[in-house]
Design a protein around this motif. Structure first.
Motif, PDB file in Angstrom:
ATOM      1  N   GLY A  14      63.232  70.456  31.056  1.00 52.48           N
ATOM      2  CA  GLY A  14      63.217  69.644  32.275  1.00 52.48           C
ATOM      3  C   GLY A  14      63.548  68.215  31.873  1.00 52.48           C
ATOM      4  O   GLY A  14      62.697  67.332  31.872  1.00 52.48           O
TER       5      GLY A  14
ATOM      6  N   HIS B  11      65.907  64.725  32.241  1.00 50.36           N
ATOM      7  CA  HIS B  11      66.669  63.957  33.231  1.00 50.36           C
ATOM      8  C   HIS B  11      66.575  64.604  34.618  1.00 50.36           C
ATOM      9  O   HIS B  11      67.530  64.615  35.379  1.00 50.36           O
ATOM     10  CB  HIS B  11      68.134  63.789  32.790  1.00 50.36           C
ATOM     11  CG  HIS B  11      68.264  62.804  31.661  1.00 50.36           C
ATOM     12  ND1 HIS B  11      68.315  61.437  31.861  1.00 50.36           N
ATOM     13  CD2 HIS B  11      68.315  62.986  30.332  1.00 50.36           C
ATOM     14  CE1 HIS B  11      68.401  60.830  30.685  1.00 50.36           C
ATOM     15  NE2 HIS B  11      68.396  61.738  29.739  1.00 50.36           N
TER      16      HIS B  11
ATOM     17  N   TYR C 218      63.448  61.704  37.589  1.00 44.22           N
ATOM     18  CA  TYR C 218      63.803  60.678  38.586  1.00 44.22           C
ATOM     19  C   TYR C 218      64.664  61.255  39.707  1.00 44.22           C
ATOM     20  O   TYR C 218      65.199  60.517  40.530  1.00 44.22           O
ATOM     21  CB  TYR C 218      64.466  59.463  37.915  1.00 44.22           C
ATOM     22  CG  TYR C 218      65.615  59.788  36.986  1.00 44.22           C
ATOM     23  CD1 TYR C 218      66.915  59.866  37.456  1.00 44.22           C
ATOM     24  CD2 TYR C 218      65.389  60.001  35.633  1.00 44.22           C
ATOM     25  CE1 TYR C 218      67.965  60.161  36.599  1.00 44.22           C
ATOM     26  CE2 TYR C 218      66.420  60.290  34.769  1.00 44.22           C
ATOM     27  CZ  TYR C 218      67.713  60.368  35.255  1.00 44.22           C
ATOM     28  OH  TYR C 218      68.743  60.661  34.407  1.00 44.22           O
TER      29      TYR C 218
ATOM     30  N   MET D  41      63.351  48.983  32.259  1.00 45.59           N
ATOM     31  CA  MET D  41      63.883  50.326  32.022  1.00 45.59           C
ATOM     32  C   MET D  41      63.582  51.202  33.245  1.00 45.59           C
ATOM     33  O   MET D  41      62.421  51.406  33.593  1.00 45.59           O
ATOM     34  CB  MET D  41      63.212  50.868  30.754  1.00 45.59           C
ATOM     35  CG  MET D  41      63.255  52.357  30.571  1.00 45.59           C
ATOM     36  SD  MET D  41      64.887  52.970  30.148  1.00 45.59           S
ATOM     37  CE  MET D  41      64.486  54.690  29.817  1.00 45.59           C
TER      38      MET D  41
ATOM     39  N   CYS E 261      62.932  54.103  34.183  1.00 43.89           N
ATOM     40  CA  CYS E 261      62.545  55.468  33.790  1.00 43.89           C
ATOM     41  C   CYS E 261      61.942  56.230  34.966  1.00 43.89           C
ATOM     42  O   CYS E 261      61.591  55.650  35.988  1.00 43.89           O
ATOM     43  CB  CYS E 261      61.509  55.398  32.660  1.00 43.89           C
ATOM     44  SG  CYS E 261      59.955  54.675  33.180  1.00 43.89           S
ATOM     45  N   GLY E 262      61.796  57.521  34.787  1.00 42.24           N
ATOM     46  CA  GLY E 262      61.074  58.348  35.750  1.00 42.24           C
ATOM     47  C   GLY E 262      59.603  58.402  35.373  1.00 42.24           C
ATOM     48  O   GLY E 262      59.109  57.520  34.656  1.00 42.24           O
ATOM     49  N   ILE E 263      58.916  59.468  35.823  1.00 46.46           N
ATOM     50  CA  ILE E 263      57.462  59.496  35.621  1.00 46.46           C
ATOM     51  C   ILE E 263      57.023  60.431  34.502  1.00 46.46           C
ATOM     52  O   ILE E 263      55.838  60.545  34.210  1.00 46.46           O
ATOM     53  CB  ILE E 263      56.721  59.905  36.912  1.00 46.46           C
ATOM     54  CG1 ILE E 263      57.096  61.343  37.310  1.00 46.46           C
ATOM     55  CG2 ILE E 263      57.034  58.954  38.051  1.00 46.46           C
ATOM     56  CD1 ILE E 263      56.141  61.934  38.335  1.00 46.46           C
ATOM     57  N   LEU E 264      57.998  61.118  33.871  1.00 48.95           N
ATOM     58  CA  LEU E 264      57.656  62.142  32.879  1.00 48.95           C
ATOM     59  C   LEU E 264      56.705  61.645  31.790  1.00 48.95           C
ATOM     60  O   LEU E 264      55.645  62.240  31.544  1.00 48.95           O
ATOM     61  CB  LEU E 264      58.963  62.661  32.246  1.00 48.95           C
ATOM     62  CG  LEU E 264      58.869  63.412  30.930  1.00 48.95           C
ATOM     63  CD1 LEU E 264      58.118  64.722  31.114  1.00 48.95           C
ATOM     64  CD2 LEU E 264      60.256  63.703  30.363  1.00 48.95           C
TER      65      LEU E 264
ATOM     66  N   GLY F 240      64.026  64.428  25.579  1.00 42.64           N
ATOM     67  CA  GLY F 240      63.848  63.047  26.022  1.00 42.64           C
ATOM     68  C   GLY F 240      65.131  62.464  26.589  1.00 42.64           C
ATOM     69  O   GLY F 240      66.043  63.182  27.014  1.00 42.64           O
ATOM     70  N   GLY F 241      65.215  61.137  26.577  1.00 42.19           N
ATOM     71  CA  GLY F 241      66.323  60.442  27.210  1.00 42.19           C
ATOM     72  C   GLY F 241      67.663  60.675  26.529  1.00 42.19           C
ATOM     73  O   GLY F 241      68.719  60.578  27.141  1.00 42.19           O
TER      74      GLY F 241
HETATM   75  C1  GLA Z   1      63.004  59.125  29.141  1.00 38.94           C
HETATM   76  C2  GLA Z   1      62.395  58.592  30.435  1.00 38.94           C
HETATM   77  C3  GLA Z   1      61.777  59.718  31.266  1.00 38.94           C
HETATM   78  C4  GLA Z   1      62.760  60.870  31.462  1.00 38.94           C
HETATM   79  C5  GLA Z   1      63.407  61.272  30.137  1.00 38.94           C
HETATM   80  C6  GLA Z   1      64.519  62.274  30.325  1.00 38.94           C
HETATM   81  O1  GLA Z   1      62.011  59.638  28.297  1.00 38.94           O
HETATM   82  O2  GLA Z   1      61.426  57.622  30.150  1.00 38.94           O
HETATM   83  O3  GLA Z   1      61.335  59.222  32.500  1.00 38.94           O
HETATM   84  O4  GLA Z   1      63.720  60.544  32.423  1.00 38.94           O
HETATM   85  O5  GLA Z   1      63.941  60.158  29.447  1.00 38.94           O
HETATM   86  O6  GLA Z   1      64.023  63.477  30.793  1.00 38.94           O
END
Ligand code: GLA
Length: 384
Positions: A32, A34, A37, A169, A171-174, A333-334
């Protein structure tokens, strides 16, 4: 033990007992990527490496923070300097937490003495930054006596705001949700729209292994922001709130209007959400071959459609996949550097790691590090 060192350093530097010990773990993400967000699905676990803080309130309006990293540096500043950008970069996490709790929640956390220590490898993609943010939010709320007035998800969302408003940055919430709200002993399926969390148990016969390529994620932040823009623009064109609501039929029907790049970005998100949901069912039925196939497919999708992999991540994933003890592996990860993740037969971990190390070094000249994950609980505070 890092937490003992943090407490001992606190006593030595501040000449008093700390009042609270805060712990916020790093994370791995089984699948899971990217998707967070896009209101989608992710499957993280917290690792048994964490940021630890020893803290106690001060009677004046100052924050004194000593870090065991960054050369044992000690910085003091006033509560009126929370947005002072002349202060060192690493203080942004503390300043961000105190600022958000004051300005978003309307609660003035007191001055504080803090000692920070961490055994999460920095910049490796195990979310050391998110863990510091979550730890600082836990710290500010503990000093206010508000630890249990906030859910772990609410704490994570405040920590995400530090990243957005102070670190720049998007980022999403992961990462922050994993650090604050992970479930001990298991991975979890997290719905990034409803924040529902359900356990996704890892069978006893396998281990989640994180493989650090030692390629730093220098270009990660700008690449991340570009991917986010491209895929959000795809969602807009498809007329959906987020790509979570799109299907392959919808994307195929608009292929020409989307153009090649946006088509592939959207395809990754839709197929990755499907893989993540399938992973939960597959783990529950102990179908490890099936789980491995999903990991390998995720890597191809991240590499070819979302285009966030790099040579080192491809090499690490391919070598891992080719080892008989490995069910599947992918970048984690990212992207643009950092770690890969794999599911490996628990009885053959040493064999796997011994084989991987020289083959990876031969191809990249880099010396990898490996972490065999023990799924830990989310963040917490102990009164000392
Ligand atoms: C980084 C971001 C997360 C997520 C991942 C990719 O770790 O901080 O929010 O988007 O990349 O899944």
């Amino acid at each position: 033990m890092i937490q003992e060192k943090v407490i001992e350093t606190y006593r030595k530097i501040f000449g008093e007992q700390p009042q609270f010990l805060v712990r916020a773990p790093g994370r791995a993400n089984l699948i899971g990527e990217h998707t967070d967000y896009h209101d989608g699905f992710v499957m993280p676990l917290a690792v048994d490496r964490a940021v630890w803080l020893a803290i106690a309130p001060r009677s004046d309006n100052h924050i004194s923070v000593h870090t065991l990293d960054f050369g044992n540096e000690m910085i003091s500043f006033g509560l009126d300097q929370l947005q002072d950008s002349s202060l060192p970069h690493w203080t942004k996490h503390v300043r961000g937490a105190w600022w958000l709790v004051a300005h978003q929640e309307g609660k003035q956390a007191p001055g504080v003495n803090i000692v920070i220590g961490s055994d999460i490898p920095m910049g490796s993609g195990m979310s050391s930054s998110a863990a510091i943010e979550v730890a600082m939010i836990e710290a500010a709320l503990a000093l206010l006596g508000e630890t249990s007035s906030y859910t772990q998800a609410q704490k994570a969302l405040l920590a995400v705001e530090i990243e957005h408003q102070f670190m720049g940055m998007p980022c999403g919430i992961l990462d922050q949700m994993a650090s604050a709200a992970a479930l001990e002993g298991t991975a979890m399926l997290l719905d990034c729209r409803s924040f529902d969390r359900t356990p996704a148990p890892i069978p006893d016969s396998v281990r989640v292994v994180v493989m650090n390529t030692m390629k730093s994620r220098e270009l990660g932040d700008s690449g991340y922001a570009t991917r986010r823009r491209e895929s959000e623009s795809a969602a807009q064109l498809l007329g959906v709130k987020a790509l979570r609501d799109a299907t392959m039929d919808m994307i195929d029907a608009k292929r020409t209007e989307l153009g090649d790049v946006r088509y592939r970005r959207a395809k990754h998100v839709v197929t990755e959400n499907e893989r993540t949901l399938q992973m939960k069912a597959i783990l529950e039925s102990h179908d490890l071959q099936g789980a491995g196939k999903l990991l390998n497919a995720s890597h191809i999708s991240l590499r070819d459609d979302y285009e966030v992999s790099v040579y080192e991540l491809d090499v690490m994933s391919e070598i891992a996949q080719s080892h008989p003890a490995c069910y599947g592996a992918r970048m984690m990860g990212g992207g643009f550097g950092g770690c890969a993740v794999g599911l490996v037969n628990a009885d053959a971990i040493d064999d796997f790691l011994n084989a991987l190390q020289p083959r990876y070094t031969e191809k990249t000249g880099k010396h990898p590090e490996f972490y065999v994950c023990v799924p830990a609980a989310g963040s917490g505070v102990t009164r000392l």
